[in-house]
Structure formats: structure tokens, C-alpha cells
Design a protein around this motif. Sequence first.
Motif, PDB file in Angstrom:
ATOM      1  N   PHE A  38      26.612   6.986  41.686  1.00 12.49           N
ATOM      2  CA  PHE A  38      28.012   6.984  42.363  1.00 12.49           C
ATOM      3  C   PHE A  38      28.273   8.444  42.364  1.00 12.49           C
ATOM      4  CE2 PHE A  38      27.525   2.612  41.360  1.00 12.49           C
ATOM      5  CZ  PHE A  38      28.379   1.962  42.149  1.00 12.49           C
ATOM      6  N   THR A  39      27.776   9.264  41.348  1.00  9.91           N
ATOM      7  CA  THR A  39      28.546  10.648  41.321  1.00  9.91           C
ATOM      8  C   THR A  39      28.315  11.737  42.354  1.00  9.91           C
ATOM      9  OG1 THR A  39      26.705  11.490  39.912  1.00  9.91           O
ATOM     10  CG2 THR A  39      28.859  10.220  38.849  1.00  9.91           C
ATOM     11  N   THR A  40      27.225  11.525  43.324  1.00 11.05           N
ATOM     12  CA  THR A  40      26.920  12.446  44.146  1.00 11.05           C
ATOM     13  C   THR A  40      27.133  11.950  45.526  1.00 11.05           C
ATOM     14  OG1 THR A  40      24.775  11.671  44.127  1.00 11.05           O
ATOM     15  CG2 THR A  40      25.113  13.700  42.605  1.00 11.05           C
ATOM     16  N   MET A  41      27.871  10.750  45.695  1.00 12.56           N
ATOM     17  CA  MET A  41      28.233  10.365  47.122  1.00 12.56           C
ATOM     18  C   MET A  41      29.388  10.929  47.785  1.00 12.56           C
ATOM     19  SD  MET A  41      25.870   8.225  47.674  1.00 12.56           S
ATOM     20  CE  MET A  41      26.318   7.746  49.139  1.00 12.56           C
ATOM     21  N   ALA A  42      30.196  11.485  47.174  1.00  9.01           N
ATOM     22  CA  ALA A  42      31.317  12.150  47.881  1.00  9.01           C
ATOM     23  C   ALA A  42      30.851  13.377  49.056  1.00  9.01           C
ATOM     24  CB  ALA A  42      32.230  12.942  46.763  1.00  9.01           C
ATOM     25  N   GLY A  43      29.761  13.982  48.735  1.00  9.43           N
ATOM     26  CA  GLY A  43      29.530  14.826  49.635  1.00  9.43           C
ATOM     27  C   GLY A  43      29.023  14.219  50.945  1.00  9.43           C
ATOM     28  N   LEU A  44      28.159  13.010  50.870  1.00  7.90           N
ATOM     29  CA  LEU A  44      27.648  12.273  51.887  1.00  7.90           C
ATOM     30  C   LEU A  44      28.879  11.532  52.571  1.00  7.90           C
ATOM     31  CD1 LEU A  44      24.448  10.617  50.802  1.00  7.90           C
ATOM     32  CD2 LEU A  44      24.384  12.345  51.950  1.00  7.90           C
ATOM     33  N   PHE A  45      29.786  11.313  52.010  1.00 11.33           N
ATOM     34  CA  PHE A  45      30.867  10.564  52.753  1.00 11.33           C
ATOM     35  C   PHE A  45      31.847  11.719  53.625  1.00 11.33           C
ATOM     36  CE2 PHE A  45      30.832   6.601  49.922  1.00 11.33           C
ATOM     37  CZ  PHE A  45      29.700   6.194  50.486  1.00 11.33           C
ATOM     38  N   THR A  46      31.738  12.770  53.433  1.00  8.59           N
ATOM     39  CA  THR A  46      32.896  13.760  53.921  1.00  8.59           C
ATOM     40  C   THR A  46      32.639  14.015  55.166  1.00  8.59           C
ATOM     41  OG1 THR A  46      32.419  15.405  51.940  1.00  8.59           O
ATOM     42  CG2 THR A  46      33.502  16.140  53.991  1.00  8.59           C
ATOM     43  N   GLU A  47      31.680  13.868  56.047  1.00 10.59           N
ATOM     44  CA  GLU A  47      31.716  13.934  57.403  1.00 10.59           C
ATOM     45  C   GLU A  47      32.235  12.546  58.016  1.00 10.59           C
ATOM     46  OE1 GLU A  47      31.820  16.665  59.307  1.00 10.59           O
ATOM     47  OE2 GLU A  47      31.913  17.805  57.448  1.00 10.59           O
ATOM     48  N   PRO A  48      31.356  11.351  57.533  1.00  5.89           N
ATOM     49  CA  PRO A  48      31.839  10.013  58.056  1.00  5.89           C
ATOM     50  C   PRO A  48      33.348   9.800  58.091  1.00  5.89           C
ATOM     51  CG  PRO A  48      29.763   9.945  56.964  1.00  5.89           C
ATOM     52  CD  PRO A  48      30.348  11.608  56.620  1.00  5.89           C
ATOM     53  N   LEU A  49      34.039  10.109  57.091  1.00  3.10           N
ATOM     54  CA  LEU A  49      35.344   9.883  56.821  1.00  3.10           C
ATOM     55  C   LEU A  49      36.215  10.751  57.796  1.00  3.10           C
ATOM     56  CD1 LEU A  49      35.576   9.392  52.766  1.00  3.10           C
ATOM     57  CD2 LEU A  49      35.677   7.706  54.548  1.00  3.10           C
ATOM     58  N   ARG A  50      35.839  12.136  57.743  1.00  6.15           N
ATOM     59  CA  ARG A  50      36.601  12.826  58.766  1.00  6.15           C
ATOM     60  C   ARG A  50      36.595  12.326  59.963  1.00  6.15           C
ATOM     61  NH1 ARG A  50      35.132  17.702  59.636  1.00  6.15           N
ATOM     62  NH2 ARG A  50      37.155  18.519  60.074  1.00  6.15           N
ATOM     63  N   ARG A  51      35.307  11.909  60.440  1.00 11.30           N
ATOM     64  CA  ARG A  51      35.057  11.594  61.810  1.00 11.30           C
ATOM     65  C   ARG A  51      35.870  10.134  62.164  1.00 11.30           C
ATOM     66  NH1 ARG A  51      29.745  12.940  61.015  1.00 11.30           N
ATOM     67  NH2 ARG A  51      29.145  10.658  60.729  1.00 11.30           N
ATOM     68  N   GLU A  52      35.756   9.117  61.059  1.00 12.93           N
ATOM     69  CA  GLU A  52      36.611   7.950  61.430  1.00 12.93           C
ATOM     70  C   GLU A  52      37.859   7.881  61.273  1.00 12.93           C
ATOM     71  OE1 GLU A  52      36.428   3.456  59.385  1.00 12.93           O
ATOM     72  OE2 GLU A  52      34.589   4.745  59.091  1.00 12.93           O
ATOM     73  N   PHE A  53      38.484   8.541  60.063  1.00 16.54           N
ATOM     74  CA  PHE A  53      39.902   8.798  59.820  1.00 16.54           C
ATOM     75  C   PHE A  53      40.702   9.753  59.969  1.00 16.54           C
ATOM     76  CE2 PHE A  53      37.959   5.691  56.402  1.00 16.54           C
ATOM     77  CZ  PHE A  53      38.434   4.459  57.026  1.00 16.54           C
ATOM     78  N   GLY A  54      39.877  11.170  60.399  1.00 15.00           N
ATOM     79  CA  GLY A  54      40.594  12.291  60.714  1.00 15.00           C
ATOM     80  C   GLY A  54      41.141  13.098  59.402  1.00 15.00           C
ATOM     81  N   TRP A  55      40.570  12.655  58.351  1.00 11.90           N
ATOM     82  CA  TRP A  55      41.172  13.350  56.960  1.00 11.90           C
ATOM     83  C   TRP A  55      40.662  14.725  56.812  1.00 11.90           C
ATOM     84  CZ3 TRP A  55      39.472   8.481  53.345  1.00 11.90           C
ATOM     85  CH2 TRP A  55      40.342   7.584  53.937  1.00 11.90           C
ATOM     86  N   SER A  56      41.321  15.611  56.137  1.00 13.74           N
ATOM     87  CA  SER A  56      40.794  17.197  56.205  1.00 13.74           C
ATOM     88  C   SER A  56      40.154  16.814  54.830  1.00 13.74           C
ATOM     89  CB  SER A  56      42.072  17.879  55.785  1.00 13.74           C
ATOM     90  OG  SER A  56      42.750  17.446  54.400  1.00 13.74           O
ATOM     91  N   HIS A  57      39.446  18.149  54.723  1.00  9.02           N
ATOM     92  CA  HIS A  57      38.376  18.409  53.566  1.00  9.02           C
ATOM     93  C   HIS A  57      39.342  18.262  52.222  1.00  9.02           C
ATOM     94  CE1 HIS A  57      35.739  20.361  56.794  1.00  9.02           C
ATOM     95  NE2 HIS A  57      34.683  19.671  55.883  1.00  9.02           N
ATOM     96  N   GLY A  58      40.233  18.893  52.346  1.00  9.74           N
ATOM     97  CA  GLY A  58      41.072  18.877  51.171  1.00  9.74           C
ATOM     98  C   GLY A  58      41.616  17.347  50.847  1.00  9.74           C
ATOM     99  N   GLU A  59      41.791  16.565  51.614  1.00  5.57           N
ATOM    100  CA  GLU A  59      42.375  15.226  51.355  1.00  5.57           C
ATOM    101  C   GLU A  59      41.097  14.325  50.827  1.00  5.57           C
ATOM    102  OE1 GLU A  59      45.646  13.847  54.521  1.00  5.57           O
ATOM    103  OE2 GLU A  59      43.706  14.064  55.286  1.00  5.57           O
ATOM    104  N   ILE A  60      39.790  14.879  51.368  1.00  2.00           N
ATOM    105  CA  ILE A  60      38.637  14.001  50.873  1.00  2.00           C
ATOM    106  C   ILE A  60      38.233  14.773  49.565  1.00  2.00           C
ATOM    107  CG2 ILE A  60      36.303  13.620  51.206  1.00  2.00           C
ATOM    108  CD1 ILE A  60      36.868  13.746  54.408  1.00  2.00           C
ATOM    109  N   GLY A  61      38.552  16.051  49.122  1.00  2.12           N
ATOM    110  CA  GLY A  61      38.086  16.666  48.170  1.00  2.12           C
ATOM    111  C   GLY A  61      38.972  16.253  47.055  1.00  2.12           C
ATOM    112  N   LEU A  62      40.267  15.755  47.092  1.00  2.76           N
ATOM    113  CA  LEU A  62      41.129  15.324  46.190  1.00  2.76           C
ATOM    114  C   LEU A  62      40.747  14.156  45.490  1.00  2.76           C
ATOM    115  CD1 LEU A  62      43.851  15.374  44.734  1.00  2.76           C
ATOM    116  CD2 LEU A  62      44.758  14.021  46.757  1.00  2.76           C
ATOM    117  N   ALA A  63      40.019  13.110  46.282  1.00  2.00           N
ATOM    118  CA  ALA A  63      39.609  11.894  45.731  1.00  2.00           C
ATOM    119  C   ALA A  63      38.347  12.284  44.884  1.00  2.00           C
ATOM    120  CB  ALA A  63      38.962  10.874  47.052  1.00  2.00           C
ATOM    121  N   ALA A  64      37.488  13.297  45.353  1.00  4.58           N
ATOM    122  CA  ALA A  64      36.240  13.697  44.558  1.00  4.58           C
ATOM    123  C   ALA A  64      36.870  14.396  43.288  1.00  4.58           C
ATOM    124  CB  ALA A  64      35.455  14.493  45.395  1.00  4.58           C
ATOM    125  N   SER A  65      37.779  15.089  43.397  1.00  2.56           N
ATOM    126  CA  SER A  65      38.270  15.716  42.238  1.00  2.56           C
ATOM    127  C   SER A  65      38.909  14.743  41.077  1.00  2.56           C
ATOM    128  CB  SER A  65      39.535  16.670  42.709  1.00  2.56           C
ATOM    129  OG  SER A  65      40.241  17.285  41.670  1.00  2.56           O
TER     130      SER A  65
END
Length: 435
Positions: A38-65
Motif C-alpha cells: 500500500f505504501t508506494t501507490m500514491a505515485g501511481l494514483f496521482t495522474e488518474p486522480l488529477r484527470r478524474e477529479f481535477g485535484w492539484s498535486h498539493g491536494e493529492i500530496g497532502l493525503a500521501a503526507s
Amino acid sequence: MADIATKYTGGPTRRGRLHPAWPVAAVAALAIVAAGAFTTMAGLFTEPLRREFGWSHGEIGLAASVNMVVYGVVAPFSAALMDRFGMRRVVGAALAAVAVGALLSTAMSAPWQYVLTWGLLIGLGSGAIALTFAATVTQRWFVRRRGLVSGVLTAAGVFGQFVFLPVLSWVVDGHGWRTAAVLLALVACAALPLALVLLRDHPADAGVGAYGAQRFTPKPAALPGAAARTVRVLGAVARGAPFWLLAATFGICGASTNGVMWTHFTPAAHDHGMPATAASSLLALIGVFNVAGTVLSGWLTDRLDPRRLLAVYYALRGVTLLCLPVLMSATVQPPMVAFVGLFGLLDVATVPPTLALCRELYGADSAIVFGWVAAAHQLGAGLAAFLGGVARDAFGSYDPLWVAIGAVCGAGALLALVIARPAGRCGTVSGPGFR
């Protein structure tokens, strides 16, 4: 009990049977592999989540953080909970938490839900089956081969982190990120019954001493007040400089591995035109070298000064990260493969010597202390994961991140050399042997 004590001499059990410590270590490795996925999946999900939801790198990075910080904070409490309730119950609850978090994430539609599922739930579960679990297993079940076993169990976590990446990258590309999340939940569910049935809490449960021990040790009584004990241990060790030096160096370790490589390498490679599947394959190759590097580091830790090993590891890691900006390209070139090999050998090699220093300094409380040191690792990782996303939004490139983290690794090498190593092994932090 006395009869066992006189007949047991360590190593294989009577009549040449395999010592029970090795099956326990194998089951522990399986659980660590499942949680590590589970610990390395954040990188794989970054682009799909940006495309689907329009979230920024910072918003996605916050969850990983948040995931990394929770992962770190729960680690020392997990070690105390294992003393109170046993490894089997804590590991079972942790595997259930990561499975539930992954399944719930498939229904999310807002960044705060990503923080709740992937950040909080999966952070809690994976943090409980992390480095402190490996420390607890080696502390209870092994006297001989501790460095080697800690290296193997650490390598199991790395194996889980990276072995699934190429497959999950293909799943994300072909079937979507939700399918990948469900697949991870199924992996955790498959490991859960094996851990509940086969994992034993203490050598006394099998009627033997620890591997390599010269006498049988009865199982200690369960320790109440796990949370209070965890905080009390922190208060004791925080009065000494060695703890802060260990925490600082391991925080740098987290920033330069989980924080930047596991979270930002794939999107950074994508910025240069490299397909996500190729970038994920490179991370998986890092995982292959991780296994060799960590086991080798465990072997070296049994023989060399762990402080000097740490200094060499951090210095070389810093050099490799400083070179990364000029190695990025749209295709996989030989210099990038060389980077992957060297970085992989160094990536998790810091764990066995750091754990060895904790054991030497803090004795029976070393698993809890190592949990606090691991918390610093994850705090560093979480800070780097968040700031890496912010830097990408601000500069349009990850290049400044690689250079900054490489320089910080140089500082980590210097800090490792000034850790005061005790002349002999100490007792618990609450006992007279602590100094």
C-alpha cells in the motif's frame, strides 16, 4: 520449564527440527509484504486522480503526507500494543484496517475523503505492520542472526512496496485506479487468516527459547498501559542526544526515500515523457536491489560499526539524487538503470544499522524507541511528499526537489558519525543500564 532450560541450547530444536523462530519470521514477512504493497501507490494514483477529479498535486500530496505521518506516529504505539495484546491481534487488526481503507477509497469524490481513507486508515494499518513489527519479531525470537533477520524483514516490506508496482501500474492504465485499490484490499484479506492462525507471539508459546539463546525464557506478563508506556519511554530517551541524532538521520532517510522517490518519481518521470508503466517498472527494479542491499546491510551490521555504515549510505544516496535531474528522459537509458541499481542498494540499507544502534542503546525497550525513530522517518517522508507536490506546482519541475534532498543526505552522513555508541549493551530505558 527447568527441564527445557537445561536442554535448549539455541539454534535448531532437538532432533534437528527447524527452530519455530523461522516460520514466525516467514509469516511476519508475509504480513509485511501485504502491508507494504500500500505504501508506494500514491505515485501511481496521482495522474488518474488529477484527470478524474481535477485535484492539484498539493491536494493529492497532502493525503500521501498524512499517510506517512500517521504511519510513523502509530509505529511506537504498535510496539507497545504488541507487548500488551500480542503480535497476532495487532497484525490482524492492521491488515483489516488497510483492506477497509482501500475499499472505501473507491467511493471517494473529494480530497478530504482521500486523506481519510488512504491517509488515515491505510496509514494506521501499514504503520502497525512496519519497521517496529520487524524489530519486535527480531527482539523476541532471535538472539543470533538479528542483523540478518532484521534485514530480511525490512526487505520483505520493500518487496511488498515494489513487486506489485508493474502489475498495479498496468491495472491502473487498463482498468482504472479503483480496480487496483480493490486488488490491494484482496491481498490484505488473503494475508489476514494466515497471520491469525500461524503467527506466534513469543518463543515460550512454542516451548523453546529464542533462536541462539542459551536458556529458556518464560513469556512475560502482558504490560498494561501501552500508550502511557510508549510516551514514558519517549520522555526518557528524549533527554539524551543519541535519540535525537538517530531520529534526525532517519528523518532524512524518510525524506529521501518514501517522501520523494516513492511519491514523486513516477509523476516526475511522466513530466519528461516517460510512460507511467516504465517509471513504475524502474521503481520495481529499485525494489529488487532493495532486497539485496538490505540483506547485505544486515550481514554487514553484524560485523561493522553501524554508524560508519550509515554515513556511507547517506553520502552515496545524496550523490545519486544530485545526479537524478540530468538522468530523466522519455526513455529508459543505461545511466538511469545504473542509478536505479545503486539507489536500490542504498534505499533501505539504513534500517539494520539504525535498529542495531537502538538495541545497543536501549535494550528491552528498543522496539518502542525504534518506533519513535521510525516516526521521525515518516515525518521526514511526509514533509518531503507534501513539499515535493508544492514545489512541482510552484516551479513546474521536480528538479529543485532532487537537488535539495541530495544535499540533506550529505548532512545525514555527518550526523551519523557523531552518534555516541555505548561501550556495552544497556538495559531498558527505565532501568539502571540506561545512559
